[in-house]
Design a protein around this motif. Structure first.
Motif, mmCIF file in Angstrom:
data_model
loop_
_atom_site.group_PDB
_atom_site.id
_atom_site.type_symbol
_atom_site.label_atom_id
_atom_site.label_comp_id
_atom_site.label_asym_id
_atom_site.label_seq_id
_atom_site.Cartn_x
_atom_site.Cartn_y
_atom_site.Cartn_z
ATOM 1 N N VAL A 1 10.425 -38.020 -32.784
ATOM 2 C CA VAL A 1 10.558 -39.430 -32.413
ATOM 3 C C VAL A 1 9.229 -39.936 -31.885
ATOM 4 C CG1 VAL A 1 11.734 -41.125 -30.964
ATOM 5 C CG2 VAL A 1 13.008 -39.148 -31.835
ATOM 6 N N ARG A 2 8.833 -41.088 -32.361
ATOM 7 C CA ARG A 2 7.739 -41.835 -31.743
ATOM 8 C C ARG A 2 8.366 -43.020 -31.024
ATOM 9 N NH1 ARG A 2 4.747 -42.808 -35.937
ATOM 10 N NH2 ARG A 2 2.995 -41.436 -35.404
ATOM 11 N N TYR A 3 8.136 -43.149 -29.717
ATOM 12 C CA TYR A 3 8.646 -44.326 -29.027
ATOM 13 C C TYR A 3 7.518 -45.059 -28.326
ATOM 14 C CZ TYR A 3 8.893 -41.942 -24.383
ATOM 15 O OH TYR A 3 8.602 -41.296 -23.197
ATOM 16 N N HIS A 4 7.729 -46.362 -28.209
ATOM 17 C CA HIS A 4 6.725 -47.249 -27.617
ATOM 18 C C HIS A 4 7.382 -48.057 -26.509
ATOM 19 C CE1 HIS A 4 3.976 -51.028 -28.120
ATOM 20 N NE2 HIS A 4 3.506 -50.224 -27.175
ATOM 21 N N TRP A 5 6.950 -47.805 -25.284
ATOM 22 C CA TRP A 5 7.381 -48.592 -24.124
ATOM 23 C C TRP A 5 6.176 -49.398 -23.670
ATOM 24 C CZ3 TRP A 5 5.563 -49.069 -19.175
ATOM 25 C CH2 TRP A 5 6.389 -49.708 -18.245
ATOM 26 N N ALA B 1 16.201 -45.881 -27.096
ATOM 27 C CA ALA B 1 14.900 -45.752 -26.434
ATOM 28 C C ALA B 1 14.432 -47.121 -25.991
ATOM 29 C CB ALA B 1 13.861 -45.124 -27.368
ATOM 30 N N ASP B 2 13.718 -47.166 -24.906
ATOM 31 C CA ASP B 2 12.985 -48.362 -24.520
ATOM 32 C C ASP B 2 11.526 -48.149 -24.922
ATOM 33 O OD1 ASP B 2 14.978 -49.898 -23.452
ATOM 34 O OD2 ASP B 2 14.215 -49.898 -21.416
ATOM 35 N N HIS B 3 10.921 -49.031 -25.690
ATOM 36 C CA HIS B 3 11.495 -50.247 -26.240
ATOM 37 C C HIS B 3 11.729 -50.127 -27.739
ATOM 38 C CE1 HIS B 3 9.666 -52.041 -22.464
ATOM 39 N NE2 HIS B 3 10.863 -52.564 -22.456
ATOM 40 N N THR B 4 10.823 -49.444 -28.434
ATOM 41 C CA THR B 4 10.933 -49.295 -29.881
ATOM 42 C C THR B 4 10.743 -47.832 -30.249
ATOM 43 O OG1 THR B 4 10.005 -51.506 -30.217
ATOM 44 C CG2 THR B 4 10.023 -50.046 -32.119
ATOM 45 N N TYR B 5 11.537 -47.360 -31.199
ATOM 46 C CA TYR B 5 11.392 -45.967 -31.617
ATOM 47 C C TYR B 5 11.424 -45.863 -33.133
ATOM 48 C CZ TYR B 5 16.347 -45.811 -32.889
ATOM 49 O OH TYR B 5 17.547 -46.043 -33.495
ATOM 50 N N GLU B 6 10.853 -44.784 -33.629
ATOM 51 C CA GLU B 6 11.031 -44.354 -35.010
ATOM 52 C C GLU B 6 11.485 -42.907 -34.984
ATOM 53 O OE1 GLU B 6 8.065 -47.101 -37.725
ATOM 54 O OE2 GLU B 6 7.301 -45.182 -36.964
ATOM 55 N N LEU B 7 12.576 -42.609 -35.690
ATOM 56 C CA LEU B 7 13.129 -41.267 -35.768
ATOM 57 C C LEU B 7 12.716 -40.633 -37.094
ATOM 58 C CD1 LEU B 7 15.207 -39.016 -34.867
ATOM 59 C CD2 LEU B 7 16.928 -40.353 -36.121
ATOM 60 N N TYR B 8 12.217 -39.392 -37.027
ATOM 61 C CA TYR B 8 11.789 -38.672 -38.223
ATOM 62 C C TYR B 8 12.527 -37.338 -38.299
ATOM 63 C CZ TYR B 8 7.865 -41.941 -38.370
ATOM 64 O OH TYR B 8 7.087 -43.074 -38.433
ATOM 65 N N LEU B 9 12.922 -36.953 -39.489
ATOM 66 C CA LEU B 9 13.492 -35.633 -39.736
ATOM 67 C C LEU B 9 12.633 -34.948 -40.784
ATOM 68 C CD1 LEU B 9 17.325 -36.399 -39.788
ATOM 69 C CD2 LEU B 9 15.914 -35.637 -37.879
ATOM 70 N N ASN B 10 11.974 -33.877 -40.363
ATOM 71 C CA ASN B 10 11.021 -33.159 -41.228
ATOM 72 C C ASN B 10 10.025 -34.109 -41.884
ATOM 73 O OD1 ASN B 10 12.023 -30.674 -40.615
ATOM 74 N ND2 ASN B 10 13.148 -30.370 -42.535
ATOM 75 N N GLY B 11 9.574 -35.091 -41.135
ATOM 76 C CA GLY B 11 8.520 -35.993 -41.590
ATOM 77 C C GLY B 11 8.991 -37.237 -42.284
ATOM 78 N N ALA B 12 10.271 -37.300 -42.651
ATOM 79 C CA ALA B 12 10.805 -38.494 -43.315
ATOM 80 C C ALA B 12 11.379 -39.439 -42.262
ATOM 81 C CB ALA B 12 11.881 -38.105 -44.322
ATOM 82 N N ARG B 13 11.004 -40.698 -42.345
ATOM 83 C CA ARG B 13 11.546 -41.637 -41.365
ATOM 84 C C ARG B 13 13.036 -41.842 -41.625
ATOM 85 N NH1 ARG B 13 10.089 -47.926 -40.127
ATOM 86 N NH2 ARG B 13 11.967 -48.215 -41.378
#
Length: 937
Positions: free
Chosen positions: A239-243, A193-205
């Motif tokens: 996913v939370r991503y920040h561009w 992802a551009d630029h930063t992401y956090e991947l979560y599965l059922n709420g767990a990072r």
């Protein structure tokens, strides 16, 4: 510059690097040949190798290309070495795919895989055995790795995004799936992802990653998520991503997200879940729209509104069919024009939560958390009784005002708005920043409730480094020990997604900063991956921007970056030295060969700027590049660090000395890569010519060097410390002049900035003045590291002074380069051959009374402990298996040394006032004795 351990010096006379390397090879042969037969007859078999790595990483998940294996051999017998190895590679739980057979070699790093093609995205197990010098075989060391995926192996995963024109785009993306009922045995997530992401599965990072690359140079990460995927149960992939557009150290790129989740089951089935048109996206409304920039460099103020947080979106059963979620915009299956190529990310961020060391209370009652030292971190604050709509204007900072609040002046904040305005919701809650800053203090005004120590923390972030690979150092000088700690910490804290000039202001990977910091992270932590990544990124900058005509041989001053093509001439020259330093420390021939074509271009760039006639004939003149204050070269920075250097000089002494080093180093690289002899001789010859021209035209009557020549050939009227230190450190000054030049340099105190101070320390060390090196590092009353500590600093600074009206950084890692000067000059350990097959141990003849430390090398840690006595030094040394140490100890009149210990040293004689020994692996000790010659025990 060409490392001293491989060129002229007290232990390696004026023989050139080829002779020095041959001498190093002789060292190994001598120690082995000198080993007593009894050891060979009664030795033990080696232990299983440890510290198994692939591409310098333990159990990597996305190896691209042929794997390169590394390990540390182990043996309890003294004087041991590896004589052969055998590597096997098998599919995890399956068949063997490659067996190297027994290979006669002492190589233990970057050993290439030579078997059939490996499957993409697959797990492998590998083993390595070693043989010692008696022919005994070790048990196997066992490691694992996984292969990455290429651009055509994303199995239909599409780039998606939220349709948005926001300059600061925080987006939530989700899908809900249900893996089949068979037990999950392996699950891997591949995310970009551009630029930063956090991947979560059922709420767990499950993962966090960043990519600041240009199109075609972006990164993806692989994560082991097996523990987070349950068979037959609903699974939300969120996913939370920040561009956030372009900035210093960050091209704009193209906003987007790509995910491929592979789940393998016990019944042999395999499922792939991927980003596609079924995904739903929403704006992450916790982050306020339209936040202002922190400064002119690209980051934006992080404003959070807890009332607007989207809750439950990471959990199964959430209804994303309605607002705020909408269908994702699909940009196409990877690869796309905006994302033509992805690179497997090797570096990773290490995160750990740190607590403040104290809570302070300002005069107006504001609570201020003190973290004790400057940290690159994401602040976290817990509130027990929030009130909806209440704004808590959190603010980070470096210093405090007289009233106890965080100081916000341009100087105190690096010209950066370091606030984190937070709008509360009702009840208990937690503010958690998404993006880090460097800071020491965090103030929490208007909280409306009591804030205790347990309510405040920060997530400290830096590149990960090998476990157990840290250098140590202690000495008889408490100030030096404190300086060492500050420098080492500053180096590590100056590397996050990449090397950065500062974790607060630009956050940009400047070439000069990266090279300086890399010196320290390699020496202080055994770091390799961040350096490899950065070197390759600057090579890409040459391909992207500096690939034709007179541009060839140059590199971007910052890369990746948001402002396109720009260079600084001295930085381009520094790149050559940096690559050589990396090669010396690692022995990584593959990266050296990869860089060599660009290095040759840089050597030719130097040669193009040496006129054959005219007032500056024979000297590098007006080296093209840079602009404004950087035109033709930066010399030092910020400007006060130039200490009056004559920037009007057309043929600058610093640039010319660097030019000599570029030419000599290119010749040494050519030798290492077995290039034609004529190529080596050509660069050596031009280096000799340039050296002669410098010494003929730029030396003053007292032997020192003036700053340069004007375009009309007049000598500069200024002879600054930079000119002479560069001439000495880069091997231009005649050796017979070194004592006089060292006195001149030492008498000036500190007249170079943190950016170039390492070369001053190096010059003094080369000239035999470790006492002057110690003085510069520990004098609190002169400019330098000890003065930073005396003024309350906890991180190396951009400049030695904090000038009113400036925005000089108080978190600039480039001054940490002097970590290597402590190790090499004041402790006395340096790498003497590529990859540390040979190390040089030469404690200083004068200065400290005691020093002890551990120096990580490619072949394992070297441990040294010495104390000065009236008769000489008492030395205890521990050398890793497969390493030979050349030990040179200063001799007191009428005295010498006797060697003892399990590892038997060979006495070679007296050279340059030092008793010289060679010793193999294991523990040895050296004690002064009252006789004119020494013999091994």
């Amino acid at each position: 510059m060409t490392p001293r351990n491989l060129k002229a010096g007290p232990l390696f006379p004026v023989l050139g690097r080829r002779a020095a390397l041959l001498a190093a090879a002789t060292v190994v042969a001598t120690v082995v040949a000198g080993a007593p037969p009894a050891l060979a007859a009664h030795g033990h078999a080696p232990h299983a190798p440890v510290a198994l790595t692939v591409g310098d990483r333990v159990r990597p998940l996305n190896v691209e290309g042929a794997p390169r294996f590394g390990w540390l051999p182990r043996d309890t017998d003294p004087g041991e070495r590896q004589t052969a190895y055998r590597i096997t590679v098998s599919e995890a739980g399956g068949d063997r795919v490659w067996d190297s057979g027994k290979v006669t070699s002492d190589q233990q790093s970057y050993v290439p895989y030579a078997g059939p093609a490996l499957r993409a995205g697959a797990a492998y197990r590998w083993t390595v055995r070693t043989w010692d010098r008696t022919g005994r075989q070790s048990p196997p060391g066992i490691g694992a790795f996984e292969t990455g995926i290429s651009d055509d192996q994303w199995e239909g995963a599409s780039w998606i995004r939220r349709a948005s024109a926001e300059a600061d785009d925080y987006t939530l993306a989700r899908t809900e799936v249900r893996p089949s009922a068979s037990r999950v045995v392996r699950a891997r997530a591949y995310t970009a992802a551009d630029h930063t992401y956090e991947l979560y599965l059922n709420g767990a990072r499950a993962d966090r990653g960043t990519s600041f690359g240009y199109p075609g140079e972006d990164y993806y990460q692989a994560a082991d998520v097996t523990a987070l995927v349950a068979a037959g149960r609903p699974l939300v992939i969120g996913v939370r991503y920040h561009w956030y557009g372009s900035g210093q150290g960050r091209p704009a790129g193209a906003r987007g997200l790509l995910v491929k989740l592979v789940v393998e089951h016990a019944d042999g089935s395999r499922e792939v879940f991927r980003t596609d048109s079924s995904w739903r996206v929403a704006r992450d409304t916790r982050f306020v729209v339209g936040a202002e920039r922190r400064n002119g460099e690209g980051d934006r103020v992080e404003r959070q509104d807890a009332r607007a947080e989207v809750t439950g979106w990471m959990r199964p059963g959430y209804d994303d069919s309605a607002a705020p979620f909408t269908a994702a915009e699909v940009l196409g299956a990877h690869p796309t024009p905006s994302y033509p190529h992805l690179i497997g990310q090797e570096t990773r961020l290490a995160e750990r939560t740190v607590a403040p060391v104290a809570l302070r209370t300002a005069a107006d009652g504001t609570v201020v958390a003190d973290f004790g030292v400057v940290v690159p971190a994401r602040p976290v604050v817990r509130f027990d009784a929030g009130v909806a709509g209440r704004t808590v204007p959190l603010r980070a900072g470096y210093t405090l005002t007289d009233s106890g609040r965080v100081a916000t002046s341009t100087l105190d904040s690096q010209g950066t708005d370091m606030s984190f305005p937070y709008l509360q919701k009702d009840g208990a809650q937690e503010f958690r920043a998404f993006t880090h800053l460097g800071f020491r203090y965090l103030e929490i005004p208007d909280a409306g409730e009591e804030i205790s120590l347990r309510d405040v923390s920060a997530v400290l972030v830096h590149t990960d480094v090998p476990t157990g690979g840290q250098a140590t150092f202690t000495s008889s000088d408490a100030t030096l020990d404190a300086v060492w700690s500050m420098m080492k910490r500053s180096a590590l804290y100056s590397v996050q997604e990449a090397f950065v000039d500062t974790p607060t202001r630009e956050k940009g990977q400047f070439l000069g900063d990266a090279a300086n910091i890399s010196y320290a992270t390699m020496a202080g932590f055994g770091e390799r991956d961040a350096t490899q990544q950065a070197i390759r990124e600057f090579l890409r900058s040459a391909t992207r921007y500096w690939n034709t005509g007179d541009d060839r041989g140059r590199y971007n001053a910052v890369y990746p970056n948001g402002d396109g093509k720009r260079d600084i001439p001295d930085y381009s020259l520094m790149f050559v030295d940096w690559v050589w330093r990396y090669w010396t420390e690692t022995g990584d021939r593959e990266l050296l060969a990869e860089a060599y074509p660009a290095i040759r271009d840089t050597a030719d760039y130097v040669l193009r700027h040496i006129p054959a006639s005219g007032p500056t004939a024979g000297l590098v003149t007006d080296l093209a590049g840079g602009s404004g204050a950087y035109r033709y070269g930066i010399v030092d920075w910020p400007e006060p660090g130039r200490f009056g250097y004559d920037m009007t000089a057309a043929a600058r002494t610093t640039i010319n000395a660097q030019g000599v080093d570029v030419l000599r180093t290119t010749a040494r690289m050519a030798e290492a890569l077995d290039r034609p002899a004529a190529e080596v001789a050509g660069y050596d010859g031009r280096a000799a010519e340039l050296t002669s021209a410098i010494n003929a035209t730029l030396r003053a009557a007292d032997g020192g060097y003036v700053d340069g020549l004007s375009a009309t050939g007049e000598r500069s009227g200024h002879a600054g410390q930079h000119a002479t230190s560069y001439a000495v450190a880069h091997g231009v000054a005649p050796r017979t002049d070194l004592p006089v030049l060292a006195r001149q340099l030492a008498s000036m105190g500190m007249k170079q900035g943190p950016m170039t101070a390492h070369w001053l320390l190096r010059a003094l060390a080369d000239a035999g003045r470790p006492d002057a090196v110690l003085r510069l590092l520990t004098n609190p009353d002169d400019l330098g590291w000890a003065n930073i500590l005396a003024r309350g600093g906890t991180f190396t600074w951009e400049a030695w002074t904090l000038d009113p009206g400036s925005n000089f950084s108080q978190s600039h890692g480039w001054g940490a380069q002097a970590v290597v000067d402590v190790q090499e000059t004041l402790l006395g350990v340096r790498t003497a051959s590529p990859g540390a097959a040979v190390v040089e141990v030469a404690p200083p003849a004068i200065g400290l009374d005691r020093a002890a430390g551990t120096v990580p090398t490619q072949r394992g840690p070297v441990r040294l402990d010495w104390r000065r006595t009236g008769s000489g030094l008492r030395v205890d040394l521990d050398v890793p298996v497969n390493v030979t140490a050349r030990v040179a100890l200063p001799v007191t009149a009428g005295k010498s040394y006797r060697a003892a210990g399990p590892s038997r040293a060979t006495f070679l004689g007296i050279s340059d006032g030092r008793a010289v020994f060679e010793v193999g692996s294991g523990r040895s000790s050296f004690h002064p004795v009252g006789q004119p010659a020494a013999q091994p025990r």
